[in-house]
Design a protein around this motif. Structure first.
Motif, PDB file in Angstrom:
ATOM      1  N   ALA A 253      34.987 106.656  86.916  1.00  0.00           N
ATOM      2  CA  ALA A 253      36.587 106.504  86.674  1.00  0.00           C
ATOM      3  C   ALA A 253      37.116 107.519  87.818  1.00  0.00           C
ATOM      4  O   ALA A 253      36.508 108.523  88.055  1.00  0.00           O
ATOM      5  N   GLY A 254      37.913 106.935  88.696  1.00  0.00           N
ATOM      6  CA  GLY A 254      38.590 107.755  89.692  1.00  0.00           C
ATOM      7  C   GLY A 254      37.951 107.721  91.102  1.00  0.00           C
ATOM      8  O   GLY A 254      38.671 108.266  92.083  1.00  0.00           O
ATOM      9  N   ALA A 255      36.881 107.202  91.098  1.00  0.00           N
ATOM     10  CA  ALA A 255      35.958 107.394  92.463  1.00  0.00           C
ATOM     11  C   ALA A 255      36.688 106.340  93.388  1.00  0.00           C
ATOM     12  O   ALA A 255      36.873 106.922  94.811  1.00  0.00           O
ATOM     13  N   LEU A 256      37.135 105.229  93.142  1.00  0.00           N
ATOM     14  CA  LEU A 256      37.996 104.524  94.108  1.00  0.00           C
ATOM     15  C   LEU A 256      39.322 103.796  93.583  1.00  0.00           C
ATOM     16  O   LEU A 256      39.808 103.059  93.705  1.00  0.00           O
ATOM     17  N   GLY A 257      39.857 104.796  92.803  1.00  0.00           N
ATOM     18  CA  GLY A 257      41.382 104.718  92.298  1.00  0.00           C
ATOM     19  C   GLY A 257      41.180 103.823  90.984  1.00  0.00           C
ATOM     20  O   GLY A 257      42.139 103.547  90.538  1.00  0.00           O
ATOM     21  N   ASN A 258      39.891 103.411  90.582  1.00  0.00           N
ATOM     22  CA  ASN A 258      39.928 102.769  89.235  1.00  0.00           C
ATOM     23  C   ASN A 258      40.109 103.821  88.092  1.00  0.00           C
ATOM     24  O   ASN A 258      39.603 105.160  88.211  1.00  0.00           O
ATOM     25  N   ASP A 259      40.683 103.463  86.996  1.00  0.00           N
ATOM     26  CA  ASP A 259      41.146 104.289  85.784  1.00  0.00           C
ATOM     27  C   ASP A 259      40.114 104.344  84.765  1.00  0.00           C
ATOM     28  O   ASP A 259      40.248 104.932  83.724  1.00  0.00           O
ATOM     29  N   ARG A 260      38.929 103.482  84.960  1.00  0.00           N
ATOM     30  CA  ARG A 260      37.966 103.464  84.045  1.00  0.00           C
ATOM     31  C   ARG A 260      36.635 103.196  84.859  1.00  0.00           C
ATOM     32  O   ARG A 260      36.744 102.722  85.910  1.00  0.00           O
ATOM     33  N   GLN A 261      35.460 103.668  84.256  1.00  0.00           N
ATOM     34  CA  GLN A 261      34.087 103.270  85.040  1.00  0.00           C
ATOM     35  C   GLN A 261      34.282 101.751  85.265  1.00  0.00           C
ATOM     36  O   GLN A 261      34.589 100.938  84.259  1.00  0.00           O
ATOM     37  N   MET A 262      33.651 101.314  86.421  1.00  0.00           N
ATOM     38  CA  MET A 262      33.681 100.136  86.809  1.00  0.00           C
ATOM     39  C   MET A 262      32.374  99.632  87.231  1.00  0.00           C
ATOM     40  O   MET A 262      31.447 100.496  87.975  1.00  0.00           O
ATOM     41  N   MET A 263      31.939  98.405  87.165  1.00  0.00           N
ATOM     42  CA  MET A 263      30.603  97.946  87.861  1.00  0.00           C
ATOM     43  C   MET A 263      31.030  96.595  88.444  1.00  0.00           C
ATOM     44  O   MET A 263      31.409  95.551  88.072  1.00  0.00           O
ATOM     45  N   LEU A 264      30.740  96.583  89.820  1.00  0.00           N
ATOM     46  CA  LEU A 264      31.011  95.409  90.552  1.00  0.00           C
ATOM     47  C   LEU A 264      29.563  94.727  91.205  1.00  0.00           C
ATOM     48  O   LEU A 264      28.785  95.811  91.384  1.00  0.00           O
ATOM     49  N   SER A 265      29.369  93.722  91.654  1.00  0.00           N
ATOM     50  CA  SER A 265      28.509  93.130  92.487  1.00  0.00           C
ATOM     51  C   SER A 265      28.576  93.871  93.931  1.00  0.00           C
ATOM     52  O   SER A 265      29.554  94.494  94.228  1.00  0.00           O
TER      53      SER A 265
END
Length: 391
Positions: A253-265
């Motif tokens: 969360a916060g690393a790329l402007g995201n407000d929660r942990q995110m998983m992407l390809s």
């Protein structure tokens, strides 16, 4: 590491497809040595016109010459197969030597004992890359008869000690080296979300797996836009074992402007902005594939080889949409890797619509090349503050 020809590398080869372990690569219902293939991957962010390129064998001469209309899409692959008559645009039958034949050992030399060969990809100007395989590989001192003149070897030439079981291909690992694997022609990563990703819609944030065609998703450029189709693709454990580069990227969360942990390809692009971006691409914003951020700000690959499901969102245009609070891309139709999606559910679409009827004329933003992304990282994007991205 791989040798490159105008951004293209040799990515996989299946040279011995026989016996009970043989696989049906060309989809004609049989398994034989005409399913053998060599695959090439476009390592750039632009489509490459293959007209005039050719594939050669040291032992069998010209195997395939690409004709007008042959293209290898950005980040995607083209597989030359011993025999192919289907409709896939990323598969090419070896038109110049399709049936040197099972009686003569198949499309490619087996690569065992004294059955070695060297495969060449040759550009229209005569420049080429080569891959020698065998047990051991035999690097030729001369070029094949009638080989194009005027060009030169790009890189140093690669080799594989290829004494592998029947039906086993050689594929690139995460370090770019060839290792034994299950044949999976056409498996580059595609930009997609994992099922828990929250997508901003006119009804609030909705898990991507709960979206349905017709729902209106928040676009950075076009307000709320209707979702035309969605598809879930499971990448199996066996594929991840041999293609660890397809493992999801996890973003705190916060690393790329995201407000929660995110998983992407890994190929999925996030939006960055700032003065340095404008200096590089003459635009205030650009896309960066998320795998370029691995190792920074706690961003890393999901460990192990657990199966992962990726969800693809398709709109009338390539869109910048809000996922987990960060701005990311939707599926760009030019990036669709059909081979990577073989074992998935059908598209869920709006009634009367077909995904194949949707075409995208352009990306929503320029996609930065790897060296451009590194420049940004070196010039202060190390904390990835540029991706806070207010709406």
């Amino acid at each position: 590491m791989a040798d490159f020809l105008n951004g293209i590398l040799i990515s996989e080869i299946l040279a011995d497809n026989a016996g009970g372990a043989a696989v049906d690569v060309n989809g004609n219902g049989t398994t034989n040595k005409q399913d053998e293939f060599v695959e090439f991957q476009n390592n750039t962010n632009a489509d490459i016109d293959l007209e005039g390129y050719a594939v050669w064998s040291q032992e069998r001469g010209l195997l395939h010459e690409f004709i007008a209309g042959s293209t290898i899409l950005a980040g995607q692959t083209a597989a030359v197969i011993g025999e192919y008559t289907g409709s896939r645009t990323d598969y090419f039958g070896a038109s110049n030597n399709s049936s040197s034949g099972n009686a003569q050992g198949g499309f490619l030399e087996d690569g065992e004992g004294n059955k070695d060969d060297t495969i060449y990809l040759v550009a229209p100007n005569g420049d080429y890359i080569r891959l020698s395989y065998g047990q051991p590989p035999n690097v030729p001192t001369t070029l094949p008869t009638d080989f194009p003149t005027g060009g030169s070897l790009q890189g140093t030439g690669e080799t594989i000690n290829s004494g592998a079981p029947n039906g086993t291909s050689f594929v690139r690992d995460a370090d770019g080296n060839f290792v034994e694997g299950t044949p999976t022609p056409g498996v580059p990563g595609t930009p997609c979300f994992t099922p828990g990703t929250m997508i901003a819609t006119d009804q609030g944030d909705v898990p991507v797996a709960a979206l349905r065609p017709g729902m209106r998703v928040k676009s950075r450029d076009n307000g709320y836009v209707p979702l035309r189709a969605i598809r879930a693709a499971e990448i199996a454990r066996a594929v991840l074992q041999w293609h660890p580069d397809l493992r999801a990227v996890t973003i705190p969360a916060g690393a790329l402007g995201n407000d929660r942990q995110m998983m992407l390809s890994p190929a999925h692009c996030v939006l960055v902005q700032g003065a340095d971006v404008e200096l590089i691409c003459d635009a205030p914003e650009a896309f960066v594939p998320v795998h370029h951020f691995v190792g920074l700000a706690g961003i890393g690959r999901v460990p192990g080889n657990q199966p992962v499901t990726y969800c693809h969102l398709l709109f009338d245009r390539h869109e910048v949409i809000c996922s987990d609070g960060a701005w990311t891309e939707s599926l760009y139709m030019g990036d669709l890797a059909h081979a990577a999606l073989r074992a998935v559910q059908e598209w869920e679409t709006e009634e009367g619509r077909r995904p194949e009827d949707i075409t995208h004329d352009a990306r929503a933003r320029t996609v930065l090349k790897a060296f451009e992304a590194r420049v940004l990282l070196d010039r202060g994007l190390r904390c990835v503050k540029a991706a806070d991205l207010a709406a």
